[in-house]
Design a protein around this motif. Structure first.
Motif, PDB file in Angstrom:
ATOM      1  N   GLN A 146      53.356  63.641 -40.865  1.00  0.00           N
ATOM      2  CA  GLN A 146      53.673  64.485 -39.714  1.00  0.00           C
ATOM      3  C   GLN A 146      53.122  65.902 -39.880  1.00  0.00           C
ATOM      4  OE1 GLN A 146      55.605  63.731 -36.620  1.00  0.00           O
ATOM      5  NE2 GLN A 146      54.601  61.872 -37.333  1.00  0.00           N
ATOM      6  N   LEU A 170      52.882  62.756 -33.145  1.00  0.00           N
ATOM      7  CA  LEU A 170      53.936  63.660 -33.614  1.00  0.00           C
ATOM      8  C   LEU A 170      55.289  63.301 -33.009  1.00  0.00           C
ATOM      9  CD1 LEU A 170      52.102  67.109 -33.433  1.00  0.00           C
ATOM     10  CD2 LEU A 170      52.705  65.827 -35.497  1.00  0.00           C
ATOM     11  N   ARG A 171      56.329  63.446 -33.812  1.00  0.00           N
ATOM     12  CA  ARG A 171      57.675  63.112 -33.347  1.00  0.00           C
ATOM     13  C   ARG A 171      58.508  64.348 -32.998  1.00  0.00           C
ATOM     14  NH1 ARG A 171      57.384  59.320 -37.771  1.00  0.00           N
ATOM     15  NH2 ARG A 171      58.713  60.681 -39.024  1.00  0.00           N
ATOM     16  N   ASP A 172      58.082  65.506 -33.463  1.00  0.00           N
ATOM     17  CA  ASP A 172      58.824  66.732 -33.192  1.00  0.00           C
ATOM     18  C   ASP A 172      58.466  67.239 -31.791  1.00  0.00           C
ATOM     19  OD1 ASP A 172      59.669  69.465 -33.018  1.00  0.00           O
ATOM     20  OD2 ASP A 172      59.763  69.567 -35.201  1.00  0.00           O
ATOM     21  N   GLU A 173      59.364  67.065 -30.843  1.00  0.00           N
ATOM     22  CA  GLU A 173      59.093  67.399 -29.447  1.00  0.00           C
ATOM     23  C   GLU A 173      58.853  68.889 -29.236  1.00  0.00           C
ATOM     24  OE1 GLU A 173      58.406  65.387 -27.030  1.00  0.00           O
ATOM     25  OE2 GLU A 173      58.680  63.684 -28.379  1.00  0.00           O
ATOM     26  N   GLN A 174      59.476  69.725 -30.045  1.00  0.00           N
ATOM     27  CA  GLN A 174      59.262  71.166 -29.903  1.00  0.00           C
ATOM     28  C   GLN A 174      57.831  71.553 -30.277  1.00  0.00           C
ATOM     29  OE1 GLN A 174      62.472  72.999 -32.203  1.00  0.00           O
ATOM     30  NE2 GLN A 174      63.512  73.523 -30.291  1.00  0.00           N
ATOM     31  N   ILE A 175      57.345  70.975 -31.361  1.00  0.00           N
ATOM     32  CA  ILE A 175      55.967  71.235 -31.774  1.00  0.00           C
ATOM     33  C   ILE A 175      55.004  70.722 -30.714  1.00  0.00           C
ATOM     34  CG2 ILE A 175      54.175  70.639 -33.450  1.00  0.00           C
ATOM     35  CD1 ILE A 175      56.319  70.646 -35.612  1.00  0.00           C
TER      36      ILE A 175
END
Length: 203
Positions: free
Chosen positions: A103, A167-172
């Motif tokens: 990630q 990517l799994r981090d929605e904010q990023i």
């Protein structure tokens, strides 16, 4: 890229090696567009007919030179970032840090094409700035510079998006998408430059 011949770099691009790839190719398009802006300004500066545009041309030339150099650096950074992603996928699947490493490397790999898009948008802006006062004999090259930058923008966007999809981090993801969206707007200005130059050539 800076230390290779164009032919040698293209051989690498066409080989079975995973890098250089599309991200580096997008950066090369930026460098090409910037170099064309330099050429147009160099063929305009010093000519009495265009004396009133001299200051704009000198400033644009210097900016384009910086953009060309930065784009070549980004091509190498894109290769390095992609190779790092590949390296993380080779980590043993039983390693508890593997997923986080993938990630992190993927998020990092989105940065070079995103910065490539930013540089491409700047090339479009410089091309627009010189268009009104450019040497008419190379006005078509202003359009080609804008076209190269537009292609670079679209290519860079694809390379950003392929990383975002993993990517799994929605904010990023949201932050990177927002930055990309701002740059993509420059494709409209690029199209306007191209169409204006072509319309003039058709008279």
């Amino acid at each position: 890229m800076k230390d290779q011949t164009i032919g040698g770099w293209l051989e690498d691009l066409g080989s079975a090696k995973p890098a250089p790839g599309g991200g580096a190719a997008a950066a090369l398009l930026v460098a090409t567009g910037a170099a064309l802006v330099e050429m147009v300004t160099n063929l305009t500066i010093g000519k009495p007919r265009y004396a009133e545009h001299e200051a704009v041309m000198v400033q644009a030339r210097d900016e384009a030179t910086s953009l060309r150099d930065a784009a070549q650096t980004l091509a190498a950074e894109d290769e390095d970032a992609f190779n790092e992603v590949i390296a993380t996928y080779r980590i043993g699947k039983d390693d508890p840090g593997r997923s986080a490493a993938i990630q992190a490397a993927t998020a990092n790999a989105a940065e070079p094409p995103l910065r490539t898009a930013e540089l491409a948008a700047q090339v479009v802006a410089v091309a627009a700035r010189i268009q009104p006062g450019a040497n008419v004999n190379v006005l078509s090259d202003v359009a080609v510079a804008a076209s190269a930058a537009k292609a670079a923008l679209e290519s860079a966007a694809v390379n950003v998006e392929v990383n975002l999809a993993a990517l799994r981090d929605e904010q990023i993801v949201a932050a990177l998408r927002k930055r990309l969206a701002v740059q993509i707007e420059a494709t409209i200005e690029a199209e306007q430059i191209i169409s204006t130059v072509r319309a003039g050539l058709a008279r």
